[in-house]
Structures are given as structure tokens and as C-alpha cells.
Design a protein around this motif. Structure first.
Motif, PDB file in Angstrom:
ATOM      1  N   ALA A 109       0.929  -1.199   0.065  1.00  0.00           N
ATOM      2  CA  ALA A 109      -0.001  -0.038   0.113  1.00  0.00           C
ATOM      3  C   ALA A 109       0.890   1.134  -0.223  1.00  0.00           C
ATOM      4  O   ALA A 109       0.525   2.091  -0.655  1.00  0.00           O
ATOM      5  N   PHE A 110       2.085   1.274   0.933  1.00  0.00           N
ATOM      6  CA  PHE A 110       2.759   2.348   0.858  1.00  0.00           C
ATOM      7  C   PHE A 110       3.763   2.679  -0.524  1.00  0.00           C
ATOM      8  O   PHE A 110       3.856   3.647  -1.117  1.00  0.00           O
ATOM      9  N   SER A 111       3.945   1.479  -1.057  1.00  0.00           N
ATOM     10  CA  SER A 111       4.597   1.603  -2.504  1.00  0.00           C
ATOM     11  C   SER A 111       3.607   2.434  -3.408  1.00  0.00           C
ATOM     12  O   SER A 111       4.061   3.247  -4.262  1.00  0.00           O
ATOM     13  N   ALA A 112       2.476   1.828  -3.375  1.00  0.00           N
ATOM     14  CA  ALA A 112       1.491   2.549  -4.295  1.00  0.00           C
ATOM     15  C   ALA A 112       1.390   4.029  -4.068  1.00  0.00           C
ATOM     16  O   ALA A 112       1.202   5.072  -4.968  1.00  0.00           O
TER      17      ALA A 112
ATOM     18  N   ASN B   5      -4.194  13.153  -4.226  1.00  0.00           N
ATOM     19  CA  ASN B   5      -5.336  12.616  -4.653  1.00  0.00           C
ATOM     20  C   ASN B   5      -5.279  11.016  -4.882  1.00  0.00           C
ATOM     21  O   ASN B   5      -5.907  10.119  -4.465  1.00  0.00           O
ATOM     22  N   ALA B   6      -4.288  10.827  -6.114  1.00  0.00           N
ATOM     23  CA  ALA B   6      -4.021   9.424  -6.629  1.00  0.00           C
ATOM     24  C   ALA B   6      -3.419   8.759  -5.501  1.00  0.00           C
ATOM     25  O   ALA B   6      -3.597   7.547  -5.359  1.00  0.00           O
ATOM     26  N   ALA B   7      -2.676   9.130  -4.700  1.00  0.00           N
ATOM     27  CA  ALA B   7      -1.815   8.450  -3.441  1.00  0.00           C
ATOM     28  C   ALA B   7      -2.854   8.168  -2.532  1.00  0.00           C
ATOM     29  O   ALA B   7      -2.934   6.758  -2.236  1.00  0.00           O
ATOM     30  N   ILE B   8      -3.945   8.898  -2.062  1.00  0.00           N
ATOM     31  CA  ILE B   8      -4.677   8.615  -1.289  1.00  0.00           C
ATOM     32  C   ILE B   8      -5.760   7.161  -1.799  1.00  0.00           C
ATOM     33  O   ILE B   8      -6.083   6.287  -0.941  1.00  0.00           O
ATOM     34  N   PHE B   9      -6.095   7.547  -2.968  1.00  0.00           N
ATOM     35  CA  PHE B   9      -6.916   6.385  -3.393  1.00  0.00           C
ATOM     36  C   PHE B   9      -6.375   5.032  -3.703  1.00  0.00           C
ATOM     37  O   PHE B   9      -6.900   4.110  -3.316  1.00  0.00           O
TER      38      PHE B   9
ATOM     39  N   ILE C  76      -1.518  -3.395 -10.310  1.00  0.00           N
ATOM     40  CA  ILE C  76      -1.582  -2.613 -11.498  1.00  0.00           C
ATOM     41  C   ILE C  76      -3.144  -2.101 -11.900  1.00  0.00           C
ATOM     42  O   ILE C  76      -3.301  -0.815 -12.124  1.00  0.00           O
ATOM     43  N   MET C  77      -4.093  -2.725 -11.525  1.00  0.00           N
ATOM     44  CA  MET C  77      -5.396  -2.381 -11.688  1.00  0.00           C
ATOM     45  C   MET C  77      -5.883  -1.364 -10.965  1.00  0.00           C
ATOM     46  O   MET C  77      -6.446  -0.086 -11.192  1.00  0.00           O
ATOM     47  N   ILE C  78      -5.388  -1.573  -9.415  1.00  0.00           N
ATOM     48  CA  ILE C  78      -5.801  -0.474  -8.618  1.00  0.00           C
ATOM     49  C   ILE C  78      -4.892   0.832  -8.880  1.00  0.00           C
ATOM     50  O   ILE C  78      -5.574   2.058  -8.854  1.00  0.00           O
TER      51      ILE C  78
ATOM     52  N   VAL D  70      -5.041   6.447 -10.361  1.00  0.00           N
ATOM     53  CA  VAL D  70      -4.694   7.893 -10.965  1.00  0.00           C
ATOM     54  C   VAL D  70      -5.719   8.401 -12.063  1.00  0.00           C
ATOM     55  O   VAL D  70      -5.899   9.624 -11.756  1.00  0.00           O
ATOM     56  N   PHE D  71      -6.547   7.464 -12.594  1.00  0.00           N
ATOM     57  CA  PHE D  71      -7.558   7.964 -13.336  1.00  0.00           C
ATOM     58  C   PHE D  71      -8.642   8.848 -12.593  1.00  0.00           C
ATOM     59  O   PHE D  71      -9.089   9.848 -13.093  1.00  0.00           O
ATOM     60  N   LEU D  72      -9.054   8.295 -11.474  1.00  0.00           N
ATOM     61  CA  LEU D  72     -10.087   8.887 -10.684  1.00  0.00           C
ATOM     62  C   LEU D  72      -9.402  10.392 -10.012  1.00  0.00           C
ATOM     63  O   LEU D  72     -10.310  11.218  -9.940  1.00  0.00           O
TER      64      LEU D  72
END
Length: 289
Positions: A34-37, A48-52, A269-271, A276-278
Motif C-alpha cells: 500500500a505504501f509503495s502505491a 489524491n491519486a496517492a490517497i486513492f 496494477i489495476m488499482i 490515477v484516473f479517478l
């Protein structure tokens, strides 16, 4: 590869049973994933992408299930994605950190051979960023990375070749009753979803598994996110999506053995692409206001 057993050993010295030690390690490594993402999204995209990304990974039922398991997959995948994320961030922000990404990837390779997929992914990223490599200015950052990765690959190569040839022979000799080891851990819902027990090998197994775990809406959102990323030609997302495609094809062509835990490599990868898109949709709405 021996790293999972090595990681368990110190905890067993503290009188934890091997199974309990595996649970502890994999639970902690869910946080690493999770932290890597989170840091990859925060450093190279937006807050925002990081939080999502962090929230989606932490709340994913699939990730939660395997973080409380004794499979080697969470350890291998967490180390692999941490190494890939650190490489991307280091390349963009501070190339002094590139050798450390090599150490994380080496640890992943010593956990599970399928994580070697990280090397062509980094190769694709560098190909897309060829005008920014600046070899001369960063020679002593690239050389340690290449030395670490190259040494580990050469050391593991005989085992990798024998492992894959042995695995291929084994899967050809097994029956459909044995091809899926995870089945006892799942509810009757999953068996009913596939319509049979035992589940027979099938080319669309992982696509059906995605629909079983994530709903058709989320899978559709990921496909839209992937299309958007390809259209924008973002090197990080394109490299990760190439990895998604390679894993999906490689696992789908296995005729007699398909493990449900393989979806962990696809899930990150999906998440990440969806997060990022959201975040970009939210940012665009904010700017419009």
C-alpha cells in the motif's frame, strides 16, 4: 527461492509457529504494498491519486485475504512493486536511490521467480524515457543497479530454467482436480460463479476471477483507466500495463494449473491505474469550478 523461509526463521526463534510467522510477515507486507502505491502516486502523480491507491489496496478483500495467508506471493509481490516504485521515483526525482531499488528487486527474485518480470518492465520504462537516461551523469547509479540485478539473475538462472521445465512437466501430468490449490479457502459462491467443482482450466479464468472479486463496474473502470493512460503515453502507467498484459497472458496459457493468488500481481496494477484516473477526474472537476 529461499527468502520466504529465511524471513520466517527469526520469528520462529521467538517461539512463533512457522504458520503464524508467515501470517505476521504477510500482514506487514500488505502495508508495504500500500505504501509503495502511495509514494509512487504522490511523487509522480498527485496527492489524491496517492490517497486513492493506498485506500483501495488496504481495503481490497483480495489483498486482505492473502495478507493473512502463508503463501509466498504477498512477500514476493510487495518487494517487487516496492522495487519498481522506487526505481521510477528515483529516476524522476533522485537517481542516487536507483541502486536501492536493485536491492529490493533482488530480494523479490530470491522469493519467487515470476517477479523477474520486473526487469523487462523497467526496460520498457527506460525505452520510453531514453532521452532522459543521461548515462554519463548517472553512471555510478546505474552500474550498481545493473550489477545487483545481473548477478542475481545469473545466480538464479540454472534454478529458474530447471524450475520452469519441471513445473511444465508437472502441470502436464496433473489432473484438473489438482490444478487449483486455493479452492478450499473460498466460499461456495466462488465455485458457483465458475459453475463447476473442480474448476477446469480455462483461458478466461483470471478475467472471470476479476469479475468474481471486483464487480464488472470496477473491471470496466480499470479498462477505461488503461485506455486513458495509453492515450496520454505516461511511461510509468504504460510500463505497468505492459506488465499486466504479460502476466495475464503468461498465467492464462497455463493449461493444467491456474492459481487464484496470481491475481495479486494484476491487482496492484489495476488499482494503481484506476486510482490515477479517478484522481485526474476529481482534479479536472475542481479546475472547472
Amino acid at each position: 527461492p529461499p527468502l520466504f523461509s529465511i524471513a520466517i526463521a527469526p520469528l520462529t526463534m521467538l517461539r512463533l509457529a512457522p504458520l503464524a510467522a508467515a501470517y505476521v510477515i504477510n500482514t506487514l507486507l500488505a502495508l508495504l504494498m500500500a505504501f509503495s502505491a502511495f509514494f509512487l502516486a504522490k511523487k509522480l502523480f498527485n496527492h489524491n491519486a496517492a490517497i486513492f491507491a493506498f485506500a483501495f489496496i488496504m481495503l481490497s478483500p483480495y489483498n486482505i485475504f492473502y495478507s493473512a495467508s502463508a503463501y509466498i506471493t504477498p512477500l514476493a509481490d510487495s518487494l517487487m512493486f516496492a522495487g519498481i516504485a522506487l526505481f521510477f521515483i528515483a529516476f524522476e526525482k533522485n537517481r542516487d536511490w536507483i541502486p536501492y531499488s536493485g536491492l529490493l528487486l533482488a530480494a523479490a527474485f530470491y522469493t519467487r521467480y515470476t517477479t523477474l518480470m520486473a526487469l523487462p518492465v523497467i526496460g520498457i520504462y527506460l525505452l520510453l524515457k531514453k532521452d532522459e537516461i543521461k548515462w554519463r551523469e548517472n553512471t555510478w547509479n546505474y552500474i550498481p543497479f545493473l550489477f545487483i540485478a545481473g548477478t542475481v539473475v545469473l545466480a538464479l538462472l540454472p534454478s529458474v530454467l530447471s524450475s520452469f521445465s519441471g513445473f511444465a512437466s508437472w502441470t502436464q501430468s496433473t489432473t484438473s482436480d489438482l490444478y487449483i490449490r486455493d479452492l478450499p479457502h473460498y466460499s461456495s459462491y466462488l465455485i458457483n460463479f465458475f459453475g463447476e467443482n473442480p474448476i477446469k482450466p480455462q483461458p478466461l479464468f483470471f478475467f472471470k476471477e476479476m469479475l468474481a472479486f471486483y464487480s464488472i463496474a470496477f473491471v470496466a473502470l480499470f479498462l477505461i483507466s488503461a485506455f486513458s493512460a495509453l492515450k496520454k503515453r505516461n511511461a510509468v502507467l504504460i510500463s505497468l500495463l505492459a506488465m499486466f498484459g504479460a502476466y495475464f497472458i503468461f498465467y492464462s496459457i497455463q493449461k493444467n494449473f491456474q492459481d487464484m493468488n496470481y491475481l495479486l500481481e494484476l491487482e496492484f496494477i489495476m488499482i494503481f491505474a484506476t486510482a490515477v484516473f479517478l484522481s485526474e477526474i476529481k482534479m479536472n472537476v475542481g479546475h472547472a469550478r
